[in-house]
Scaffold this motif. Structure first.
Motif, PDB file in Angstrom:
ATOM      1  N   VAL A 190      11.508  -4.634   5.656  1.00 53.70           N
ATOM      2  CA  VAL A 190      12.410  -4.038   5.036  1.00 53.70           C
ATOM      3  C   VAL A 190      11.743  -3.351   3.736  1.00 53.70           C
ATOM      4  O   VAL A 190      12.419  -2.507   3.325  1.00 53.70           O
ATOM      5  CB  VAL A 190      13.727  -5.313   4.882  1.00 53.70           C
ATOM      6  N   HIS A 191      10.840  -4.210   3.132  1.00 55.04           N
ATOM      7  CA  HIS A 191      10.260  -3.697   1.709  1.00 55.04           C
ATOM      8  C   HIS A 191       9.772  -2.345   2.109  1.00 55.04           C
ATOM      9  O   HIS A 191       9.319  -1.780   0.934  1.00 55.04           O
ATOM     10  CB  HIS A 191       9.438  -4.916   1.391  1.00 55.04           C
ATOM     11  N   LEU A 192       9.533  -1.843   2.980  1.00 54.46           N
ATOM     12  CA  LEU A 192       8.833  -0.615   3.167  1.00 54.46           C
ATOM     13  C   LEU A 192       9.702   0.166   3.604  1.00 54.46           C
ATOM     14  O   LEU A 192       9.595   1.363   3.161  1.00 54.46           O
ATOM     15  CB  LEU A 192       7.617  -0.664   4.370  1.00 54.46           C
ATOM     16  N   TRP A 193      10.675   0.189   4.553  1.00 52.00           N
ATOM     17  CA  TRP A 193      11.604   1.156   4.970  1.00 52.00           C
ATOM     18  C   TRP A 193      12.892   1.296   4.007  1.00 52.00           C
ATOM     19  O   TRP A 193      13.293   2.444   3.764  1.00 52.00           O
ATOM     20  CB  TRP A 193      12.086   1.248   6.361  1.00 52.00           C
ATOM     21  N   LEU A 194      13.228   0.326   3.164  1.00 59.98           N
ATOM     22  CA  LEU A 194      14.383   0.514   2.569  1.00 59.98           C
ATOM     23  C   LEU A 194      14.021   1.534   1.298  1.00 59.98           C
ATOM     24  O   LEU A 194      15.049   2.101   1.062  1.00 59.98           O
ATOM     25  CB  LEU A 194      14.804  -0.911   1.758  1.00 59.98           C
ATOM     26  N   PRO A 195      12.922   1.331   0.683  1.00 61.08           N
ATOM     27  CA  PRO A 195      12.589   2.434  -0.388  1.00 61.08           C
ATOM     28  C   PRO A 195      12.655   3.848   0.028  1.00 61.08           C
ATOM     29  O   PRO A 195      13.117   4.791  -0.671  1.00 61.08           O
ATOM     30  CB  PRO A 195      11.063   1.927  -0.836  1.00 61.08           C
ATOM     31  N   VAL A 196      12.187   3.857   1.591  1.00 62.11           N
ATOM     32  CA  VAL A 196      12.405   5.509   1.902  1.00 62.11           C
ATOM     33  C   VAL A 196      14.084   5.839   1.877  1.00 62.11           C
ATOM     34  O   VAL A 196      14.148   6.986   1.546  1.00 62.11           O
ATOM     35  CB  VAL A 196      11.847   5.507   3.322  1.00 62.11           C
ATOM     36  N   TRP A 220       6.852  11.601  -2.197  1.00 65.56           N
ATOM     37  CA  TRP A 220       5.882  12.109  -1.360  1.00 65.56           C
ATOM     38  C   TRP A 220       4.802  11.711  -1.826  1.00 65.56           C
ATOM     39  O   TRP A 220       3.849  11.051  -1.283  1.00 65.56           O
ATOM     40  CB  TRP A 220       5.940  13.586  -1.232  1.00 65.56           C
ATOM     41  N   ALA A 221       4.275  11.646  -3.292  1.00 66.19           N
ATOM     42  CA  ALA A 221       3.079  11.055  -3.727  1.00 66.19           C
ATOM     43  C   ALA A 221       2.923   9.805  -3.514  1.00 66.19           C
ATOM     44  O   ALA A 221       1.706   9.017  -3.056  1.00 66.19           O
ATOM     45  CB  ALA A 221       3.117  11.335  -5.166  1.00 66.19           C
ATOM     46  N   ALA A 222       3.931   8.782  -3.670  1.00 67.55           N
ATOM     47  CA  ALA A 222       3.829   7.335  -3.565  1.00 67.55           C
ATOM     48  C   ALA A 222       3.723   7.197  -2.120  1.00 67.55           C
ATOM     49  O   ALA A 222       2.845   6.252  -1.535  1.00 67.55           O
ATOM     50  CB  ALA A 222       5.283   6.784  -4.067  1.00 67.55           C
ATOM     51  N   LEU A 223       4.354   7.878  -1.289  1.00 64.70           N
ATOM     52  CA  LEU A 223       3.972   7.435   0.396  1.00 64.70           C
ATOM     53  C   LEU A 223       2.624   7.950   0.504  1.00 64.70           C
ATOM     54  O   LEU A 223       2.011   7.249   1.324  1.00 64.70           O
ATOM     55  CB  LEU A 223       5.190   8.617   1.033  1.00 64.70           C
ATOM     56  N   ASN A 224       2.175   9.117   0.150  1.00 67.69           N
ATOM     57  CA  ASN A 224       0.871   9.174   0.527  1.00 67.69           C
ATOM     58  C   ASN A 224      -0.271   8.243   0.157  1.00 67.69           C
ATOM     59  O   ASN A 224      -1.181   8.044   0.745  1.00 67.69           O
ATOM     60  CB  ASN A 224       0.207  10.669  -0.102  1.00 67.69           C
ATOM     61  N   ARG A 225       0.064   7.579  -0.976  1.00 69.01           N
ATOM     62  CA  ARG A 225      -0.920   6.715  -1.598  1.00 69.01           C
ATOM     63  C   ARG A 225      -0.764   5.206  -0.872  1.00 69.01           C
ATOM     64  O   ARG A 225      -1.604   4.738  -0.505  1.00 69.01           O
ATOM     65  CB  ARG A 225      -0.407   6.134  -3.179  1.00 69.01           C
ATOM     66  N   LYS A 226       0.406   4.820  -0.370  1.00 71.86           N
ATOM     67  CA  LYS A 226       0.560   3.927   0.478  1.00 71.86           C
ATOM     68  C   LYS A 226      -0.143   4.015   1.796  1.00 71.86           C
ATOM     69  O   LYS A 226      -0.998   3.303   2.169  1.00 71.86           O
ATOM     70  CB  LYS A 226       2.098   3.506   0.812  1.00 71.86           C
ATOM     71  N   GLU A 227      -0.305   5.398   2.145  1.00 69.71           N
ATOM     72  CA  GLU A 227      -0.916   5.558   3.648  1.00 69.71           C
ATOM     73  C   GLU A 227      -2.164   5.473   3.430  1.00 69.71           C
ATOM     74  O   GLU A 227      -2.957   4.931   4.424  1.00 69.71           O
ATOM     75  CB  GLU A 227      -0.310   7.152   4.163  1.00 69.71           C
ATOM     76  N   ARG A 228      -2.813   6.087   2.227  1.00 74.53           N
ATOM     77  CA  ARG A 228      -4.315   5.893   2.051  1.00 74.53           C
ATOM     78  C   ARG A 228      -4.958   4.447   1.659  1.00 74.53           C
ATOM     79  O   ARG A 228      -5.992   4.272   2.172  1.00 74.53           O
ATOM     80  CB  ARG A 228      -4.675   6.768   0.921  1.00 74.53           C
ATOM     81  N   THR A 271      -1.265   0.620   3.348  1.00 77.71           N
ATOM     82  CA  THR A 271      -0.084  -0.314   3.114  1.00 77.71           C
ATOM     83  C   THR A 271       0.929   0.102   4.392  1.00 77.71           C
ATOM     84  O   THR A 271       1.656  -0.672   4.810  1.00 77.71           O
ATOM     85  CB  THR A 271       0.680   0.067   1.769  1.00 77.71           C
ATOM     86  N   LEU A 272       1.026   1.336   4.745  1.00 75.15           N
ATOM     87  CA  LEU A 272       1.919   1.811   5.835  1.00 75.15           C
ATOM     88  C   LEU A 272       1.064   1.799   7.046  1.00 75.15           C
ATOM     89  O   LEU A 272       0.277   2.445   7.310  1.00 75.15           O
ATOM     90  CB  LEU A 272       2.473   3.052   5.501  1.00 75.15           C
ATOM     91  N   ARG A 273       1.479   1.145   8.139  1.00 71.82           N
ATOM     92  CA  ARG A 273       1.130   1.031   9.281  1.00 71.82           C
ATOM     93  C   ARG A 273       2.056   1.186  10.445  1.00 71.82           C
ATOM     94  O   ARG A 273       2.192   0.308  11.349  1.00 71.82           O
ATOM     95  CB  ARG A 273       0.383  -0.511   9.526  1.00 71.82           C
ATOM     96  N   GLY A 274       2.730   2.207  10.388  1.00 73.13           N
ATOM     97  CA  GLY A 274       3.868   2.499  11.403  1.00 73.13           C
ATOM     98  C   GLY A 274       5.161   1.723  10.976  1.00 73.13           C
ATOM     99  O   GLY A 274       5.854   1.852  12.017  1.00 73.13           O
ATOM    100  N   GLU A 275       5.233   1.036  10.073  1.00 75.37           N
ATOM    101  CA  GLU A 275       6.716   0.359   9.825  1.00 75.37           C
ATOM    102  C   GLU A 275       7.896   1.470   9.848  1.00 75.37           C
ATOM    103  O   GLU A 275       9.005   1.037  10.331  1.00 75.37           O
ATOM    104  CB  GLU A 275       6.457  -0.747   8.582  1.00 75.37           C
ATOM    105  N   VAL A 276       7.388   2.609   9.224  1.00 83.01           N
ATOM    106  CA  VAL A 276       8.546   3.412   8.985  1.00 83.01           C
ATOM    107  C   VAL A 276       8.027   4.642   9.413  1.00 83.01           C
ATOM    108  O   VAL A 276       7.119   5.320   8.992  1.00 83.01           O
ATOM    109  CB  VAL A 276       9.069   3.369   7.734  1.00 83.01           C
ATOM    110  N   GLY A 277       8.942   5.614  10.210  1.00 83.27           N
ATOM    111  CA  GLY A 277       8.296   6.951  10.471  1.00 83.27           C
ATOM    112  C   GLY A 277       9.229   7.981   9.653  1.00 83.27           C
ATOM    113  O   GLY A 277      10.367   7.399   9.531  1.00 83.27           O
TER     114      GLY A 277
END
Length: 169
Positions: A28-34, A93-101, A104-110
């Protein structure tokens, strides 16, 4: 009596489908912000109509997949919003890119989007006993007969007279 209407769109229609899929409910902590980020962008666009968003419809495809159908004034305005440094989209978009780099994101939200520029004559719409919705909410609504009783008539509708017809007429 049944009231049938159609959208009063003229020229090309720009449609953006944008959404998210919850791949792991427990994250939830990863997809709710999206999800909240999308709501924030929609509020920002609603407060500033000059950015070009004409209408939006929030939808769900499943308990995991949520999306928005957006109608835009032009592809140029859509691109301008997507790249504007002062828009929340840029920050999100910048925050999402930072998490991917960072990993932190490992496929929890698409996330996904599809954009379409639909030329005039390649869309048509019918609404029976409906308030303005979707394309009609974005561009206005007129009685069906104004564009033609049949789908083929509405598809062939042109808001500007054909250049060839003007030359011969």
């Amino acid at each position: 009596m049944v009231s049938r209407t159609t959208a009063d769109a003229k020229g090309d229609v720009v449609v953006l489908l944008i959404g998210m899929r919850i791949n792991r409910f427990w994250a939830v902590h990863l997809w709710l912000p999206v999800m909240f980020g999308m709501f924030r962008m929609l509020r920002e666009l609603t407060k500033d109509p000059a950015r070009g968003l004409l209408e939006r419809v929030l939808l769900t495809a499943s308990p995991r997949t949520y999306y928005v159908v957006q109608y835009w004034e032009s592809k140029e305005k859509l691109y301008a919003y997507a790249t504007a440094p002062d828009a929340f989209h840029h920050k999100a978009w910048a925050a999402l890119n930072r998490k991917e780099r960072k990993g932190t994101l490992r496929g929890e939200v698409g996330i996904w989007h599809e954009a379409y520029v639909v030329p005039e004559g390649s869309y048509e719409a019918v609404y029976g006993d409906m308030p303005a919705f979707g394309l009609a909410a974005a561009h206005g609504q007129v009685p069906l007969e104004r564009r033609g009783r049949y789908a083929r008539d509405r598809f062939s509708y042109r808001s500007q007279p054909d250049a060839e017809a003007e030359k011969t007429g």
